[in-house]
Design an enzyme around this catalytic site. Sequence first.
Site, PDB file in Angstrom:
ATOM      1  N   CYS A 180    -118.353 -76.403  22.826  1.00 16.95           N
ATOM      2  CA  CYS A 180    -119.444 -77.385  23.014  1.00 16.95           C
ATOM      3  C   CYS A 180    -118.921 -78.472  23.943  1.00 16.95           C
ATOM      4  CB  CYS A 180    -119.927 -77.934  21.670  1.00 16.95           C
ATOM      5  SG  CYS A 180    -118.655 -78.830  20.728  1.00 16.95           S
ATOM      6  N   ASN A 240    -116.212 -80.944  21.165  1.00 13.63           N
ATOM      7  CA  ASN A 240    -115.382 -80.188  20.197  1.00 13.63           C
ATOM      8  C   ASN A 240    -115.149 -80.984  18.908  1.00 13.63           C
ATOM      9  OD1 ASN A 240    -112.023 -78.696  20.028  1.00 13.63           O
ATOM     10  ND2 ASN A 240    -113.924 -77.919  19.240  1.00 13.63           N
ATOM     11  N   CYS A 291    -118.373 -81.673  16.876  1.00 13.71           N
ATOM     12  CA  CYS A 291    -119.568 -81.427  16.045  1.00 13.71           C
ATOM     13  C   CYS A 291    -119.920 -79.938  16.002  1.00 13.71           C
ATOM     14  CB  CYS A 291    -120.763 -82.224  16.564  1.00 13.71           C
ATOM     15  SG  CYS A 291    -120.526 -84.013  16.566  1.00 13.71           S
ATOM     16  N   ARG A 292    -120.522 -79.422  17.069  1.00 15.57           N
ATOM     17  CA  ARG A 292    -121.096 -78.068  17.020  1.00 15.57           C
ATOM     18  C   ARG A 292    -120.055 -76.965  17.021  1.00 15.57           C
ATOM     19  NH1 ARG A 292    -124.743 -79.020  22.143  1.00 15.57           N
ATOM     20  NH2 ARG A 292    -122.890 -80.281  22.569  1.00 15.57           N
ATOM     21  N   SER A 293    -119.088 -77.025  17.936  1.00 18.09           N
ATOM     22  CA  SER A 293    -118.147 -75.888  18.003  1.00 18.09           C
ATOM     23  C   SER A 293    -117.188 -75.835  16.807  1.00 18.09           C
ATOM     24  CB  SER A 293    -117.401 -75.831  19.346  1.00 18.09           C
ATOM     25  OG  SER A 293    -116.636 -76.979  19.593  1.00 18.09           O
ATOM     26  N   ASP A 307    -127.382 -81.033  20.692  1.00 20.53           N
ATOM     27  CA  ASP A 307    -126.278 -81.949  20.403  1.00 20.53           C
ATOM     28  C   ASP A 307    -126.704 -82.920  19.301  1.00 20.53           C
ATOM     29  OD1 ASP A 307    -124.334 -83.843  20.423  1.00 20.53           O
ATOM     30  OD2 ASP A 307    -124.420 -84.233  22.581  1.00 20.53           O
TER      31      ASP A 307
HETATM   32  P1  4NP Z   1    -120.331 -81.840  20.258  1.00 28.95           P
HETATM   33  O1  4NP Z   1    -121.041 -83.271  20.113  1.00 28.95           O
HETATM   34  O2  4NP Z   1    -120.389 -81.468  21.729  1.00 28.95           O
HETATM   35  O3  4NP Z   1    -121.187 -80.947  19.420  1.00 28.95           O
HETATM   36  O4  4NP Z   1    -118.922 -82.005  19.740  1.00 28.95           O
HETATM   37  C1  4NP Z   1    -120.717 -84.374  20.907  1.00 28.95           C
HETATM   38  C2  4NP Z   1    -119.660 -85.181  20.573  1.00 28.95           C
HETATM   39  C3  4NP Z   1    -119.387 -86.277  21.337  1.00 28.95           C
HETATM   40  C4  4NP Z   1    -120.173 -86.607  22.434  1.00 28.95           C
HETATM   41  C5  4NP Z   1    -121.223 -85.775  22.770  1.00 28.95           C
HETATM   42  C6  4NP Z   1    -121.488 -84.664  22.013  1.00 28.95           C
HETATM   43  N1  4NP Z   1    -119.922 -87.773  23.190  1.00 28.95           N
HETATM   44  O5  4NP Z   1    -120.693 -88.055  24.108  1.00 28.95           O
HETATM   45  O6  4NP Z   1    -118.923 -88.466  22.946  1.00 28.95           O
END
Ligand code: 4NP
Length: 169
Positions: free
Chosen positions: A17, A20, A22-24, A135
């Site tokens: 994602c 790294n 939340c989703r992945s 996201d």
């Molecule tokens: P992820 O979520 O891609 O599912 O881990 C996010 C975590 C942090 C951010 C964006 C998405 N950020 O902008 O910091």
Amino acid sequence: MDSKPRGSPETAVLFVCLGNICRSPLAEGVFRHLVQSDGLKHRFHIDSAGTGAWHVGEAPDGRATVVAARHGVELHGQARQIQTADLHRFDFIIVMDRDNLDNVERLAEGSGSAAQIRLLREWDPQSNGDREVPDPYYGGPGGFENVYQMVRRSCQNLLADLKGNAASH
Ligand code: 4NP
């Protein structure tokens, strides 16, 4: 990261994602949980990474950890950024959204990688057309439950699919 030994009979799967956190990590934890429940741990090498570097070294987001725990899934690991070497270490690179897909495909261009780069929700029978895992970072806890359900459905079907490809020893 622990790398897959060359010539390994394992099928290597990397979930990707943006951050790294939340989703992945959720997808990695759910897929690992399903693999272990099926007694197939020895057949898979499983990891996750982000296309961005902002959260490198961090544990999974607490909201992802809580939603996973509620469903009996433990999350581990520290965020890391995807590297070119991953394109050669992993058989499947499973991304969460189309930005991730563009970024990983750009990284793979000209690398000679044979990895299959695919959207996770290709395996979700309830996918709404864009086939993206949204996201949840800036949303509320309900977003994490929604993401969990998408990830769980998709990982169940992904595993059913990959079992056929995985080595039988
Ligand atoms: P992820 O979520 O891609 O599912 O881990 C996010 C975590 C942090 C951010 C964006 C998405 N950020 O902008 O910091």
